[in-house]
Design a protein around this motif. Sequence first.
Motif, short mmCIF file in Angstrom:
data_model
loop_
_atom_site.label_atom_id
_atom_site.label_comp_id
_atom_site.label_asym_id
_atom_site.label_seq_id
_atom_site.Cartn_x
_atom_site.Cartn_y
_atom_site.Cartn_z
N ARG A 85 95.60 76.52 1.16
CA ARG A 85 94.25 76.57 1.72
C ARG A 85 94.27 76.23 3.22
NH1 ARG A 85 89.66 78.02 3.69
NH2 ARG A 85 88.46 76.28 4.46
N TYR A 86 94.94 75.16 3.58
CA TYR A 86 94.91 74.73 4.98
C TYR A 86 95.76 75.62 5.88
CZ TYR A 86 92.03 70.76 3.91
OH TYR A 86 90.96 70.00 3.53
N LEU A 87 96.90 76.07 5.40
CA LEU A 87 97.71 76.99 6.19
C LEU A 87 97.01 78.33 6.36
CD1 LEU A 87 101.26 76.25 4.72
CD2 LEU A 87 100.38 75.56 6.96
N ASN A 88 96.39 78.82 5.28
CA ASN A 88 95.69 80.10 5.35
C ASN A 88 94.49 80.01 6.27
OD1 ASN A 88 95.18 82.82 4.47
ND2 ASN A 88 93.50 82.03 3.24
N SER A 89 93.77 78.89 6.23
CA SER A 89 92.62 78.72 7.11
C SER A 89 93.03 78.74 8.56
CB SER A 89 91.92 77.40 6.78
OG SER A 89 90.86 77.15 7.68
N ALA A 90 94.13 78.03 8.88
CA ALA A 90 94.61 77.99 10.27
C ALA A 90 95.03 79.38 10.74
CB ALA A 90 95.77 77.02 10.38
N GLN A 91 95.70 80.13 9.89
CA GLN A 91 96.15 81.46 10.29
C GLN A 91 94.99 82.43 10.43
OE1 GLN A 91 99.14 82.01 11.27
NE2 GLN A 91 98.83 84.17 11.72
N PHE A 125 88.23 86.12 -1.52
CA PHE A 125 87.06 86.72 -0.87
C PHE A 125 87.19 86.65 0.65
CE2 PHE A 125 82.74 85.97 0.88
CZ PHE A 125 82.25 87.25 0.72
N LEU A 126 87.63 85.49 1.17
CA LEU A 126 87.80 85.34 2.61
C LEU A 126 88.89 86.27 3.15
CD1 LEU A 126 87.50 81.48 3.09
CD2 LEU A 126 85.79 83.22 3.60
N ILE A 127 89.97 86.41 2.39
CA ILE A 127 91.05 87.30 2.80
C ILE A 127 90.55 88.75 2.83
CG2 ILE A 127 93.29 88.25 2.11
CD1 ILE A 127 93.95 85.44 1.01
N PHE A 128 89.72 89.12 1.84
CA PHE A 128 89.15 90.47 1.82
C PHE A 128 88.26 90.69 3.04
CE2 PHE A 128 85.58 93.27 0.60
CZ PHE A 128 86.29 94.44 0.41
N LYS A 129 87.43 89.67 3.39
CA LYS A 129 86.58 89.78 4.58
C LYS A 129 87.43 89.93 5.84
CE LYS A 129 83.14 87.04 5.22
NZ LYS A 129 82.35 85.77 5.33
#
Length: 291
Positions: free
Chosen positions: A147-153, A256-260
């Motif tokens: 979650r945190y690594l994906n958010s930062a990227q 969902f966020l990755i799709f957006k």
Amino acid sequence: MKVTLQEIRERTYKPVDAWWTVLLVDPLASRLVRLVAPYRWITPNVLTLIASIFGFGAAACFAVGDRWALVAGGILFHISFVVDCMDGKIARLNGTGTMFGQWLDFVLDRVRVFFIALALFGGQYAKTHDVAFLWLMAVAIFLDLFRYLNSAQMTKVRNSMKDQIAAFRVPTPVEAEPAAGMGEPADEMPEPAVTAPGNTSLKRRIGATLRRNRIRTHLISGIEYEMSVFIIAPITGLIFPVTIAAGAGLLAFEAFLIFKLYRTCQQFPGKLAAAQAAYDEQEPDRIPSAV
């Protein structure tokens, strides 16, 4: 001189935040900030370290593994999170935040969660000898880090696209003024300000209501995930079902966020080309700025 609660809310609250923070943390954290703000030796870094102490206290309780130790661990984890939220408020209120403090806060958060997960699921394995708890521990740690690594990227990619488009825009005098706000979180893109008459969907109305109450529409973030796994699960004793449900919810929202982000990346070349074309049209009429 003590500041008022209203001043603390205006100067330290984020425009939108996780619902757990808004409803269950900010009301207590703001009052505690009011008490400690006059004491300048209570810096954000000191609060970060205090939050870690409470966090490791929660880990010690979780390692014991019996019913009341789990309840105590859940309570201590919540106190740890409240204190952890105070450090950012003190930094914004007193202007005492530092780049090192940001690094320290992030690293200790991740270390604390790692050891708390080891203690919670390892303690249950020691009591039951059920290997499933070890698999659950691995999944819980992976999802928190993901979650945190994906958010930062995602933030890095979005900012890169915004910067590239902004390079072709000529700001108006109003736009050139420095912004007073803190900006949108990475996973909270602003909704369009105007919608067609009669086309206001239920989803948009719910989103507007949440935002009016400072609650972001991304309802299952890393915060809610951690609170579910390390507070709700141990306090209720439903460690397995709550952890699995929280993990499924987090994965669904992350997908969902990755799709957006994927859709935004697909639209980016066209938006960049349009911004460059508009820039090229204005170029002949622009007076070169003095260097």
